[in-house]
Design a protein around this motif. Structure first.
Motif, mmCIF file in Angstrom:
data_model
loop_
_atom_site.group_PDB
_atom_site.id
_atom_site.type_symbol
_atom_site.label_atom_id
_atom_site.label_comp_id
_atom_site.label_asym_id
_atom_site.label_seq_id
_atom_site.Cartn_x
_atom_site.Cartn_y
_atom_site.Cartn_z
ATOM 1 N N UNK A 139 0.869 -1.177 0.000
ATOM 2 C CA UNK A 139 0.000 0.000 0.000
ATOM 3 C C UNK A 139 0.900 1.220 0.000
ATOM 4 N N UNK A 140 0.714 2.075 -0.974
ATOM 5 C CA UNK A 140 1.563 3.249 -1.088
ATOM 6 C C UNK A 140 1.305 4.217 0.050
ATOM 7 N N UNK A 141 2.293 5.053 0.284
ATOM 8 C CA UNK A 141 2.099 6.145 1.235
ATOM 9 C C UNK A 141 0.942 7.012 0.767
ATOM 10 N N UNK A 142 0.211 7.472 1.724
ATOM 11 C CA UNK A 142 -0.942 8.283 1.389
ATOM 12 C C UNK A 142 -2.118 7.415 1.007
ATOM 13 N N UNK A 143 -2.523 6.580 1.949
ATOM 14 C CA UNK A 143 -3.621 5.662 1.666
ATOM 15 C C UNK A 143 -4.749 5.908 2.647
ATOM 16 N N UNK A 144 -5.828 5.227 2.409
ATOM 17 C CA UNK A 144 -6.970 5.306 3.305
ATOM 18 C C UNK A 144 -7.477 3.900 3.568
ATOM 19 N N UNK A 145 -7.745 3.606 4.820
ATOM 20 C CA UNK A 145 -8.327 2.333 5.215
ATOM 21 C C UNK A 145 -9.670 2.609 5.862
ATOM 22 N N UNK A 146 -10.589 1.697 5.681
ATOM 23 C CA UNK A 146 -11.909 1.932 6.244
ATOM 24 C C UNK A 146 -12.630 0.674 6.650
ATOM 25 N N UNK A 147 -13.602 0.853 7.499
ATOM 26 C CA UNK A 147 -14.537 -0.203 7.871
ATOM 27 C C UNK A 147 -15.923 0.198 7.359
ATOM 28 N N UNK A 148 -16.563 -0.735 6.718
ATOM 29 C CA UNK A 148 -17.915 -0.538 6.207
ATOM 30 C C UNK A 148 -18.793 -1.655 6.758
ATOM 31 N N UNK A 149 -20.089 -1.457 6.687
ATOM 32 C CA UNK A 149 -21.001 -2.522 7.107
ATOM 33 C C UNK A 149 -22.234 -2.542 6.226
ATOM 34 N N UNK A 150 -22.833 -3.711 6.156
ATOM 35 C CA UNK A 150 -24.057 -3.862 5.386
ATOM 36 C C UNK A 150 -24.987 -4.810 6.120
ATOM 37 N N UNK A 151 -26.149 -4.287 6.457
ATOM 38 C CA UNK A 151 -27.186 -5.094 7.093
ATOM 39 C C UNK A 151 -28.113 -5.645 6.016
ATOM 40 N N UNK A 152 -28.794 -6.753 6.301
ATOM 41 C CA UNK A 152 -29.705 -7.333 5.304
ATOM 42 C C UNK A 152 -30.735 -6.324 4.819
ATOM 43 N N UNK A 153 -30.863 -6.204 3.518
ATOM 44 C CA UNK A 153 -31.845 -5.304 2.943
ATOM 45 C C UNK A 153 -31.446 -3.839 2.930
ATOM 46 N N UNK A 154 -30.224 -3.556 3.373
ATOM 47 C CA UNK A 154 -29.764 -2.166 3.426
ATOM 48 C C UNK A 154 -28.511 -1.993 2.577
ATOM 49 N N UNK A 155 -28.244 -0.750 2.220
ATOM 50 C CA UNK A 155 -27.038 -0.458 1.456
ATOM 51 C C UNK A 155 -25.805 -0.479 2.363
ATOM 52 N N UNK A 156 -24.666 -0.724 1.740
ATOM 53 C CA UNK A 156 -23.418 -0.680 2.481
ATOM 54 C C UNK A 156 -23.154 0.747 2.938
ATOM 55 N N UNK A 157 -22.714 0.918 4.177
ATOM 56 C CA UNK A 157 -22.439 2.245 4.708
ATOM 57 C C UNK A 157 -21.055 2.301 5.328
ATOM 58 N N UNK A 158 -20.465 3.463 5.261
ATOM 59 C CA UNK A 158 -19.173 3.669 5.891
ATOM 60 C C UNK A 158 -19.331 3.793 7.391
ATOM 61 N N UNK A 159 -18.436 3.168 8.130
ATOM 62 C CA UNK A 159 -18.466 3.210 9.585
ATOM 63 C C UNK A 159 -17.333 4.081 10.114
ATOM 64 N N UNK A 160 -16.127 3.824 9.642
ATOM 65 C CA UNK A 160 -14.961 4.565 10.109
ATOM 66 C C UNK A 160 -13.883 4.524 9.035
ATOM 67 N N UNK A 161 -13.122 5.598 8.957
ATOM 68 C CA UNK A 161 -12.032 5.669 7.986
ATOM 69 C C UNK A 161 -10.780 6.233 8.643
#
Length: 124
Positions: free
Chosen positions: A28-50
Motif C-alpha cells: 500500500x503506497x504512502x498516502x492511503x486510506x483504510x476503512x470499515x464498512x457494514x451492510x445489514x440485510x436489505x440495506x445499502x453498504x455504509x461507511x463506519x470509520x475511515x
C-alpha cells in the motif's frame, strides 16, 4: 495486489464489545486510506470509520455519526493490521462488517480492495 482478511466478528448482547481485525498484505503506497464498512440485510453498504495516512506520520480518522463515541479505528503498522474497537454495541449495529483499502483517497468510491467480511450480531 492488496489482500484484506477480517476476523473478530461474533454475537454479543447489547452493551457488549467486540474488536474487529483486518490483516493487510501486499503493498500500500504512502498516502492511503483504510476503512470499515457494514451492510445489514436489505440495506445499502455504509461507511463506519475511515483512517487516512499521509505517509509521513500523520493520520486522521472520521466516523459515521451513528458510531461516534462508541467505535475506534486504529492501525498497528508493525503487524500490518487495522482494528475496529466497538463498544456499547446496539442491535442496530448488526451487520456484515468489511475492511477496505484505497490507494488514492478516502472517498467511498475510491475503495478498491475489500475483505470477505465478518458478521457482527447484537442481541437485545
Amino acid at each position: 495486489q492488496v489482500r484484506l482478511v477480517e476476523s473478530g466478528g461474533g454475537s454479543v448482547p447489547a452493551g457488549g464489545s467486540l474488536t474487529l481485525s483486518c490483516a493487510v498484505s501486499g503493498n500500500i503506497r504512502s498516502g492511503y486510506c483504510m476503512g470499515w464498512f457494514r451492510q445489514a440485510p436489505g440495506k445499502e453498504r455504509e461507511g463506519v470509520a475511515r483512517l487516512s495516512f499521509d505517509g509521513i506520520g500523520t493520520s486522521t480518522t472520521d466516523y459515521a455519526d451513528s458510531v461516534k463515541g462508541r467505535f475506534t479505528i486504529s492501525q498497528d503498522n508493525a503487524k500490518n493490521t487495522l482494528y475496529l474497537q466497538m463498544n456499547d454495541l446496539k442491535p442496530e449495529d448488526t451487520a456484515m462488517y468489511y475492511c477496505a483499502a484505497s490507494q488514492t483517497s478516502c472517498a467511498i468510491s475510491s475503495f478498491d480492495y475489500w475483505g470477505q467480511g465478518t458478521q457482527v450480531t447484537v442481541s437485545s
